[in-house]
Design a protein around this motif. Structure first.
Motif, PDB file in Angstrom:
ATOM      1  N   ILE A 172       0.736  -1.183  -0.058  1.00 19.21           N
ATOM      2  CA  ILE A 172      -0.149  -0.057  -0.113  1.00 19.21           C
ATOM      3  C   ILE A 172       0.993   1.319  -0.111  1.00 19.21           C
ATOM      4  O   ILE A 172       1.755   1.257   0.928  1.00 19.21           O
ATOM      5  N   ASP A 173       0.566   2.121  -0.745  1.00 21.04           N
ATOM      6  CA  ASP A 173       1.466   3.394  -0.906  1.00 21.04           C
ATOM      7  C   ASP A 173       0.397   4.794  -1.026  1.00 21.04           C
ATOM      8  O   ASP A 173      -0.518   4.843  -2.100  1.00 21.04           O
ATOM      9  N   GLY A 174       0.625   5.510  -0.113  1.00 23.67           N
ATOM     10  CA  GLY A 174      -0.204   6.750  -0.313  1.00 23.67           C
ATOM     11  C   GLY A 174      -0.956   7.176   1.137  1.00 23.67           C
ATOM     12  O   GLY A 174      -1.853   6.490   1.624  1.00 23.67           O
ATOM     13  N   GLY A 175      -0.325   8.260   1.984  1.00 19.99           N
ATOM     14  CA  GLY A 175      -0.881   8.640   3.046  1.00 19.99           C
ATOM     15  C   GLY A 175      -0.926   7.539   4.351  1.00 19.99           C
ATOM     16  O   GLY A 175      -1.750   7.473   5.217  1.00 19.99           O
ATOM     17  N   ILE A 176       0.269   6.736   4.124  1.00 16.11           N
ATOM     18  CA  ILE A 176       0.387   5.637   5.130  1.00 16.11           C
ATOM     19  C   ILE A 176       0.976   6.322   6.276  1.00 16.11           C
ATOM     20  O   ILE A 176       2.122   7.181   6.327  1.00 16.11           O
ATOM     21  N   SER A 177       0.337   6.256   7.644  1.00 12.40           N
ATOM     22  CA  SER A 177       0.887   6.848   8.866  1.00 12.40           C
ATOM     23  C   SER A 177       0.442   5.997  10.164  1.00 12.40           C
ATOM     24  O   SER A 177      -0.230   5.071   9.823  1.00 12.40           O
ATOM     25  N   LEU A 178       0.704   6.494  11.285  1.00  9.60           N
ATOM     26  CA  LEU A 178       0.411   5.702  12.563  1.00  9.60           C
ATOM     27  C   LEU A 178      -1.212   5.804  12.491  1.00  9.60           C
ATOM     28  O   LEU A 178      -1.608   4.906  13.357  1.00  9.60           O
ATOM     29  N   ASP A 179      -1.806   6.615  11.891  1.00 12.06           N
ATOM     30  CA  ASP A 179      -3.390   6.811  11.958  1.00 12.06           C
ATOM     31  C   ASP A 179      -4.055   6.002  11.030  1.00 12.06           C
ATOM     32  O   ASP A 179      -5.218   5.409  11.004  1.00 12.06           O
ATOM     33  N   THR A 180      -3.240   5.388   9.930  1.00 12.26           N
ATOM     34  CA  THR A 180      -3.990   4.654   8.925  1.00 12.26           C
ATOM     35  C   THR A 180      -3.585   3.330   8.343  1.00 12.26           C
ATOM     36  O   THR A 180      -4.244   2.636   7.946  1.00 12.26           O
ATOM     37  N   ILE A 181      -2.092   2.812   9.042  1.00 12.44           N
ATOM     38  CA  ILE A 181      -1.579   1.789   8.891  1.00 12.44           C
ATOM     39  C   ILE A 181      -2.337   0.397   9.241  1.00 12.44           C
ATOM     40  O   ILE A 181      -2.455  -0.683   8.570  1.00 12.44           O
ATOM     41  N   GLU A 182      -3.073   0.538  10.536  1.00  6.34           N
ATOM     42  CA  GLU A 182      -3.719  -0.534  11.077  1.00  6.34           C
ATOM     43  C   GLU A 182      -4.973  -0.962  10.146  1.00  6.34           C
ATOM     44  O   GLU A 182      -5.270  -2.057   9.933  1.00  6.34           O
ATOM     45  N   ARG A 183      -5.648   0.142   9.235  1.00  7.78           N
ATOM     46  CA  ARG A 183      -6.722  -0.111   8.691  1.00  7.78           C
ATOM     47  C   ARG A 183      -6.310  -0.926   7.318  1.00  7.78           C
ATOM     48  O   ARG A 183      -6.881  -1.863   7.080  1.00  7.78           O
ATOM     49  N   CYS A 184      -5.177  -0.659   7.112  1.00 11.52           N
ATOM     50  CA  CYS A 184      -4.304  -1.230   5.843  1.00 11.52           C
ATOM     51  C   CYS A 184      -4.219  -2.642   6.126  1.00 11.52           C
ATOM     52  O   CYS A 184      -4.486  -3.879   5.559  1.00 11.52           O
ATOM     53  N   VAL A 185      -3.567  -2.997   7.510  1.00 12.44           N
ATOM     54  CA  VAL A 185      -3.152  -4.307   7.811  1.00 12.44           C
ATOM     55  C   VAL A 185      -4.740  -5.257   8.056  1.00 12.44           C
ATOM     56  O   VAL A 185      -4.735  -6.309   7.650  1.00 12.44           O
ATOM     57  N   GLU A 186      -5.832  -4.644   8.449  1.00 15.30           N
ATOM     58  CA  GLU A 186      -6.777  -5.356   8.928  1.00 15.30           C
ATOM     59  C   GLU A 186      -7.223  -5.857   7.530  1.00 15.30           C
ATOM     60  O   GLU A 186      -7.938  -6.762   7.377  1.00 15.30           O
ATOM     61  N   ALA A 187      -7.372  -4.894   6.308  1.00 10.22           N
ATOM     62  CA  ALA A 187      -7.738  -5.345   4.977  1.00 10.22           C
ATOM     63  C   ALA A 187      -6.991  -6.264   4.325  1.00 10.22           C
ATOM     64  O   ALA A 187      -7.321  -6.891   3.222  1.00 10.22           O
ATOM     65  N   GLY A 188      -5.636  -6.567   4.718  1.00 11.13           N
ATOM     66  CA  GLY A 188      -4.918  -7.387   4.343  1.00 11.13           C
ATOM     67  C   GLY A 188      -3.563  -7.082   3.870  1.00 11.13           C
ATOM     68  O   GLY A 188      -3.053  -8.045   3.205  1.00 11.13           O
ATOM     69  N   ALA A 189      -3.250  -6.031   3.995  1.00  9.68           N
ATOM     70  CA  ALA A 189      -1.944  -5.588   3.395  1.00  9.68           C
ATOM     71  C   ALA A 189      -0.595  -6.029   4.218  1.00  9.68           C
ATOM     72  O   ALA A 189      -0.951  -6.248   5.283  1.00  9.68           O
ATOM     73  N   ASP A 190       0.487  -6.181   3.708  1.00  5.19           N
ATOM     74  CA  ASP A 190       1.565  -6.600   4.335  1.00  5.19           C
ATOM     75  C   ASP A 190       2.944  -5.746   4.103  1.00  5.19           C
ATOM     76  O   ASP A 190       3.932  -5.802   4.816  1.00  5.19           O
TER      77      ASP A 190
END
Length: 220
Positions: A172-190
């Motif tokens: 995932i690339d774009g706007g990744i921060s401490l506030d957004t990374i968990e949502r991406c992990v939960e969606a399946g990104a690594d």
């Protein structure tokens, strides 16, 4: 393969790239955004800079090619020693052939999708890829706000990968921060590209560690 953090040097001091990369020793990769002012409205680094940067770091280079005609140019980045080369499917004329050529040059082959590009037409290509990159901002500039509307696509991509049993990484690339990374992990990104979050921090390597910890805490 666990969580990987890949800082983008787009937000670093471009006049001192060797020193800037030295500030992120615990990163898994160095993400280099290559833009041609045609595929995206920005002009950044190219092959000569990557070749020079390799002499200043032992970290593998993750080249993200936001350029027209990647079929012509992408193999040269693999040949130059990049560990991973991402081309955009919106620009590639023969993505399967290109992915195989990148692999033949010894690099990991990755395919990128803009936010509005659906994953479904490319399901059969997943086995040809080492990584799939889903953009969560419009490519071209760093510091943009994360697009939550991309989360369903991340989930669908992960479901496809699981269904086919492939070992393809999901970046995932774009706007990744401490506030957004968990949502991406939960969606399946690594695999996570973080530019402004890392290089705007007083201690970039500490931010790499914080992002990794936050992501790992959200890993199922």
């Amino acid at each position: 393969m666990g969580i990987q953090i890949t800082p983008s040097i787009l937000n670093a001091d471009l006049a001192a790239l060797g020193a800037e990369v030295g500030r992120i020793p615990s990163a898994d990769w160095v993400h280099v955004d290559v833009m041609d002012n045609h595929f995206v409205p920005n002009l950044t680094l190219g092959l000569p800079v990557i070749e020079s940067l390799k002499a200043h770091t032992d970290l593998p280079i993750d080249a993200h090619l936001m350029i027209e005609d990647p079929d012509r140019w992408a193999p040269a980045y693999a040949e130059a020693g990049c560990g991973s080369v991402t081309f955009h499917v919106e620009a590639a004329k023969a993505p399967v052939r290109l992915a195989r050529e990148i692999r033949n040059q010894g690099a990991r082959a990755s395919m990128g999708l803009k936010p509005a590009t659906p994953i479904e037409p490319y399901e059969d290509l997943l086995g040809e890829l080492d990584m799939l990159l889903i953009m969560t901002v419009e490519p071209g500039f760093g510091g943009q706000k994360f697009l939550d509307l991309c989360l369903p696509k991340i989930r669908r991509a992960r479901a496809m990968m699981d269904r086919h049993g492939v070992q393809t990484w999901l970046q995932i690339d774009g706007g990744i921060s401490l506030d957004t990374i968990e949502r991406c992990v939960e969606a399946g990104a690594d695999v996570f590209v973080a530019g402004s979050a890392v290089y705007s921090a007083s201690d970039p390597d500490a931010m790499v560690a914080d992002l990794r910890a936050r992501a790992e805490s959200a890993t199922p």
